[in-house]
Design a protein around this motif. Structure first.
Motif, PDB file in Angstrom:
ATOM      1  N   VAL A 169      71.265  63.572  29.873  1.00  0.00           N
ATOM      2  CA  VAL A 169      70.256  64.372  30.329  1.00  0.00           C
ATOM      3  C   VAL A 169      70.481  64.194  31.958  1.00  0.00           C
ATOM      4  O   VAL A 169      70.549  63.160  32.351  1.00  0.00           O
ATOM      5  N   LEU A 170      70.216  65.320  32.684  1.00  0.00           N
ATOM      6  CA  LEU A 170      70.310  65.179  33.895  1.00  0.00           C
ATOM      7  C   LEU A 170      69.100  65.914  34.507  1.00  0.00           C
ATOM      8  O   LEU A 170      68.602  67.000  33.987  1.00  0.00           O
ATOM      9  N   THR A 171      68.335  65.273  35.209  1.00  0.00           N
ATOM     10  CA  THR A 171      67.182  65.703  35.845  1.00  0.00           C
ATOM     11  C   THR A 171      66.949  65.204  37.253  1.00  0.00           C
ATOM     12  O   THR A 171      67.685  64.782  38.038  1.00  0.00           O
ATOM     13  N   SER A 172      65.629  65.434  37.753  1.00  0.00           N
ATOM     14  CA  SER A 172      65.360  65.264  38.976  1.00  0.00           C
ATOM     15  C   SER A 172      64.098  64.375  39.077  1.00  0.00           C
ATOM     16  O   SER A 172      63.263  64.330  37.924  1.00  0.00           O
ATOM     17  N   ASP A 173      63.538  63.789  40.164  1.00  0.00           N
ATOM     18  CA  ASP A 173      62.089  63.129  40.057  1.00  0.00           C
ATOM     19  C   ASP A 173      61.021  64.161  39.967  1.00  0.00           C
ATOM     20  O   ASP A 173      60.221  64.185  38.867  1.00  0.00           O
ATOM     21  N   TYR A 174      61.132  65.080  40.794  1.00  0.00           N
ATOM     22  CA  TYR A 174      59.993  66.126  41.042  1.00  0.00           C
ATOM     23  C   TYR A 174      60.502  67.569  41.375  1.00  0.00           C
ATOM     24  O   TYR A 174      61.552  67.630  41.945  1.00  0.00           O
ATOM     25  N   ASN A 175      59.661  68.453  40.838  1.00  0.00           N
ATOM     26  CA  ASN A 175      60.126  69.703  41.398  1.00  0.00           C
ATOM     27  C   ASN A 175      58.885  70.050  42.158  1.00  0.00           C
ATOM     28  O   ASN A 175      57.807  70.176  42.084  1.00  0.00           O
ATOM     29  N   LYS A 180      52.852  72.892  44.337  1.00  0.00           N
ATOM     30  CA  LYS A 180      52.677  71.930  43.372  1.00  0.00           C
ATOM     31  C   LYS A 180      53.791  70.961  43.269  1.00  0.00           C
ATOM     32  O   LYS A 180      54.975  71.435  43.942  1.00  0.00           O
ATOM     33  N   ASN A 181      53.692  69.772  43.043  1.00  0.00           N
ATOM     34  CA  ASN A 181      54.732  68.807  42.759  1.00  0.00           C
ATOM     35  C   ASN A 181      54.713  68.436  41.263  1.00  0.00           C
ATOM     36  O   ASN A 181      54.003  67.634  40.785  1.00  0.00           O
ATOM     37  N   ILE A 182      55.635  69.020  40.652  1.00  0.00           N
ATOM     38  CA  ILE A 182      55.545  68.771  38.965  1.00  0.00           C
ATOM     39  C   ILE A 182      56.560  67.550  38.625  1.00  0.00           C
ATOM     40  O   ILE A 182      57.748  67.545  39.216  1.00  0.00           O
ATOM     41  N   ALA A 183      55.906  66.622  37.823  1.00  0.00           N
ATOM     42  CA  ALA A 183      56.747  65.344  37.389  1.00  0.00           C
ATOM     43  C   ALA A 183      57.821  65.738  36.459  1.00  0.00           C
ATOM     44  O   ALA A 183      57.610  65.350  35.277  1.00  0.00           O
ATOM     45  N   VAL A 184      58.983  66.216  36.879  1.00  0.00           N
ATOM     46  CA  VAL A 184      59.922  66.587  35.948  1.00  0.00           C
ATOM     47  C   VAL A 184      60.385  65.416  35.328  1.00  0.00           C
ATOM     48  O   VAL A 184      60.574  65.320  33.834  1.00  0.00           O
ATOM     49  N   GLN A 206      67.147  62.211  43.258  1.00  0.00           N
ATOM     50  CA  GLN A 206      65.968  62.125  44.032  1.00  0.00           C
ATOM     51  C   GLN A 206      65.710  63.238  44.705  1.00  0.00           C
ATOM     52  O   GLN A 206      66.673  63.564  45.768  1.00  0.00           O
ATOM     53  N   ASN A 207      64.996  64.146  44.515  1.00  0.00           N
ATOM     54  CA  ASN A 207      64.563  65.419  45.329  1.00  0.00           C
ATOM     55  C   ASN A 207      63.282  65.042  46.197  1.00  0.00           C
ATOM     56  O   ASN A 207      63.664  65.042  47.242  1.00  0.00           O
ATOM     57  N   THR A 208      62.251  64.817  45.597  1.00  0.00           N
ATOM     58  CA  THR A 208      61.096  64.776  46.741  1.00  0.00           C
ATOM     59  C   THR A 208      60.944  63.004  47.212  1.00  0.00           C
ATOM     60  O   THR A 208      60.147  63.208  48.232  1.00  0.00           O
ATOM     61  N   GLY A 209      61.467  62.477  46.305  1.00  0.00           N
ATOM     62  CA  GLY A 209      61.386  60.930  46.749  1.00  0.00           C
ATOM     63  C   GLY A 209      60.144  60.164  46.303  1.00  0.00           C
ATOM     64  O   GLY A 209      59.938  58.792  46.460  1.00  0.00           O
TER      65      GLY A 209
END
Ligand code: PRX
Length: 634
Positions: A169-175, A180-184, A206-209
């Motif tokens: 699975v490939l994902t990010s920290d947050y969207n 909003k900052n969604i906890a993906v 790491q998107n928003t950090g």
């Protein structure tokens, strides 16, 4: 280059040729691309099983055609412009050479994690450039990507992971979406507690950090896995008919199904449609506002534009953040020439008031497009006058996840336009309208169910893991035809207007949702015995969701009952499936065989109770009056 159609006469000529000799026609288009081994046969098909194969025996890699093929001529040209959610952050521009390097590097990282041809990789990421890199890196290795829109809930994500037996699975920290900052990543963690046994690895960008919890032994950071990896990676050469991706979409019944597309045909069709529908010209900046989690993003943010060597814009945010002028800002900033969006966004921006667009000059704009749902005349006119200043043609493009690319559409600046009409079939597409008995309706001024009689290169090949479901859903209703699920009308000259779904699927803000799925979710809410969901006309969303619910006893606190239902639907599917209206009812109108009469519920939801038809055959005709009364007070 594939053929470029430049006039209406040329369109008519090309169309006639594409029908008279489809194989010759598509072979000509396919020759433009880089094949490692030529095909033996252009097309093999029957709609009975169904079995459709294009460019049989051909071998290739689609990313070689998206990236490597362009390096010599346009290595330094911008391939991707990324516009972040936060307007004060700088946009990111990535050239073809850089994108090639990023894709190769991440492909090498995936390889080092054991990913190989045929493995399924689930991508649950926000709209950052890494999402596009992830998609292409999978394709580079012949791994099958399954992108899941990052607005779906953990339960929905888990269902999709399990169905495709996903390995990584490939994902990010947050969207970061609007304010909003969604906890993906947290949603992925939750999904993986729901029986996703096949998942070996989670790679987190790491998107928003902002902080996230990493699970030792399973989770790794994107920046760690790419460390030291080379920016060259030989593409895995695959068969034309090997799977490129799975994309889940909703239908009338059951859980969403995994629509399967393959390398060769999808490549040829998305490039050819991209260039001709939008009349793309060398050097144009093109912006499609969709999310890559939907098919529009796959075909017309990533694959089509990159195959054509275009500059494609990717937008992380939402149309109304920080205000309703954001789209116009982005168009001005990046000098967008071709703009492709959904009617729901147009209606929302129109409703926000003209002050956001008044006085804006957007001289770069040349072509406008819409997709995803029928566009109403008012929205069409506003788009034409206010956005396009009456000088940009609008292409109303009709297609579906299953069709892979645009099937019925004007060609920008070439096809005479009529508001709300998707107009003519694209070359190679043979539509027809049939009545309930499957009889083909001839002539103009007719309305019926829209079917397609002949395969095109990007038609779906199967539904993942369940071919019979594919046959049943699309090929069994009408013999030897692909059934779209849409109703349409054909008017003078053979132009088509799409009316909407004729099955139990509703289209909310251009998102396709099965009513059965929403009912299943609602039924999991406390005190719910049974429910029935229908669509009704909604000013902004196109269709709203109306839920009729039978409860196990009187509802004392309607507000908290509503909240429970909305929370349950959000948990089971995601916020996009939340009902707009909820009505508690004493019963649901049923036939003697126990089937819910949705026709009646639809009429009540639409506020059209003048003609409910014959209700005397119902098992419980008395509930109809009760429901009607209750609906008035909503
Ligand atoms: O009902 C049609 C509607 O969207 C459905 C397909 O949804 P999906 O697979 O999510 O793909 C959406 C983007 C391609 C269709 O069955 N639809 C799509 N485009 C149009 C449309 N309805 C009217 N006009 C369109 N241009």
């Amino acid at each position: 280059m594939t053929l470029q159609i430049r006039s209406f006469e040329a369109y008519q000529r090309v169309y006639a040729r594409s029908v008279a000799d489809p194989e010759g026609f598509w072979a000509e288009q396919a020759h433009t691309f880089q094949w490692r081994k030529p095909w033996r046969q252009v097309l093999k098909w029957n709609f009975r099983e169904p079995r459709v194969k294009w460019f049989v025996g051909g071998r290739l890699n689609i990313t070689e055609n998206c990236l490597d093929r362009h390096l010599e001529k346009r290595g330094r040209q911008t391939a991707l412009i990324w516009e972040p959610n936060n307007p004060s952050r700088k946009a990111r521009k990535i050239t073809y050479r850089q994108l090639h390097g990023l894709v190769c590097q991440f492909a090498n990282a995936l390889k080092a994690q054991g990913v190989k041809k045929g493995d399924r990789i689930c991508i649950y990421m926000p709209m950052t450039p890494e999402l596009a890199v992830a998609v292409l890196a999978c394709a580079r290795l012949g791994a099958i990507h399954s992108v899941v829109f990052a607005g779906f809930s953990a339960v929905s994500l888990a269902d999709r992971i399990k169905d495709a037996q996903v390995k990584v699975v490939l994902t990010s920290d947050y969207n970061a979406r609007g304010a909003k900052n969604i906890a993906v990543k947290q949603i992925v963690d939750e999904a993986l507690t729901l029986g996703c046994d096949t998942v070996e690895r989670v790679i987190v960008h790491q998107n928003t950090g902002d902080p996230v919890v990493m699970q030792e032994g399973r989770d790794m950071w994107w920046h760690d896995v790419i460390k030291g990896k080379r920016k060259q990676c030989k593409p895995t050469i695959v068969d034309s008919e090997d799977m490129l991706f799975i994309l889940y979409t909703s239908g009338s019944t059951g859980k969403p199904k995994g629509v399967v597309h393959t390398h060769g045909g999808y490549m040829v069709y998305t490039e050819f449609t991209f260039r001709n529908v939008f009349q793309y010209e060398e050097g144009d900046v093109y912006w499609c506002t969709a999310d890559i989690g939907w098919v529009t993003g796959h075909s017309y943010i990533v694959y089509g534009p990159l195959l054509a060597g275009a500059t494609t814009v990717m937008f992380e945010g939402v149309p109304t953040y920080p205000d309703a002028g954001r789209f116009w800002d982005v168009i001005q900033r990046h000098k967008v020439n071709i703009f492709y969006t959904a009617p729901t966004a147009i209606r929302a921006l129109m409703a926000a008031g003209d002050q956001w667009i008044k006085g804006r000059r957007m001289p770069s704009l040349r072509v406008l497009g819409t997709v995803g749902e029928p566009i109403n005349e008012e929205a069409w006119q506003w788009y034409h006058e206010r956005v396009g200043k009456k000088r940009c043609p609008i292409v109303d493009t009709w297609w579906q996840t299953e069709t892979g690319g645009i099937l019925i559409t004007p060609l920008a600046g070439i096809t005479p336009l009529k508001p709300c009409y998707a107009s003519y079939p694209f070359p190679g597409i043979q539509p027809c309208l049939v009545d309930a008995n499957g009889k083909e309706l001839e002539g103009d001024g007719v309305e019926g169910m829209l079917c397609i009689k002949f395969p095109w290169p990007s038609i779906l090949r199967t539904t993942f893991g369940d071919h019979e479901r594919c046959r049943q859903t699309y090929f069994a209703t009408f013999k030897d035809k692909y059934f779209t699920g849409d109703g349409a009308r054909r008017d003078a000259g053979g132009i088509y207007r799409i009316i909407g779904r004729v099955d139990d699927v509703i289209n909310v803000s251009g998102h396709r949702i099965g009513t059965a799925e929403i009912e299943d979710a609602i039924n999991k809410s406390p005190n719910v015995v049974e429910s029935a969901v229908v669509g009704y006309p909604h000013d902004i969303k196109g269709q709203g969701i109306y839920a009729y619910i039978i409860t196990s006893g009187p509802v004392a606190d309607i507000a908290s009952f509503r909240k429970n239902v909305l929370d349950t639907v959000t948990r089971e599917i995601g916020p996009i499936a939340k009902p707009d209206k909820i009505q508690v009812v004493p019963g649901l109108p049923k036939t003697r065989s126990g089937k819910i009469m949705r026709r009646i519920l639809r009429k009540i939801a639409e506020g059209d109770t003048s003609n409910l038809g014959d209700t005397s055959t119902l098992l419980n005709p008395e509930v109809v009056d009760d429901i009607q009364q209750g609906s008035k007070s909503l």
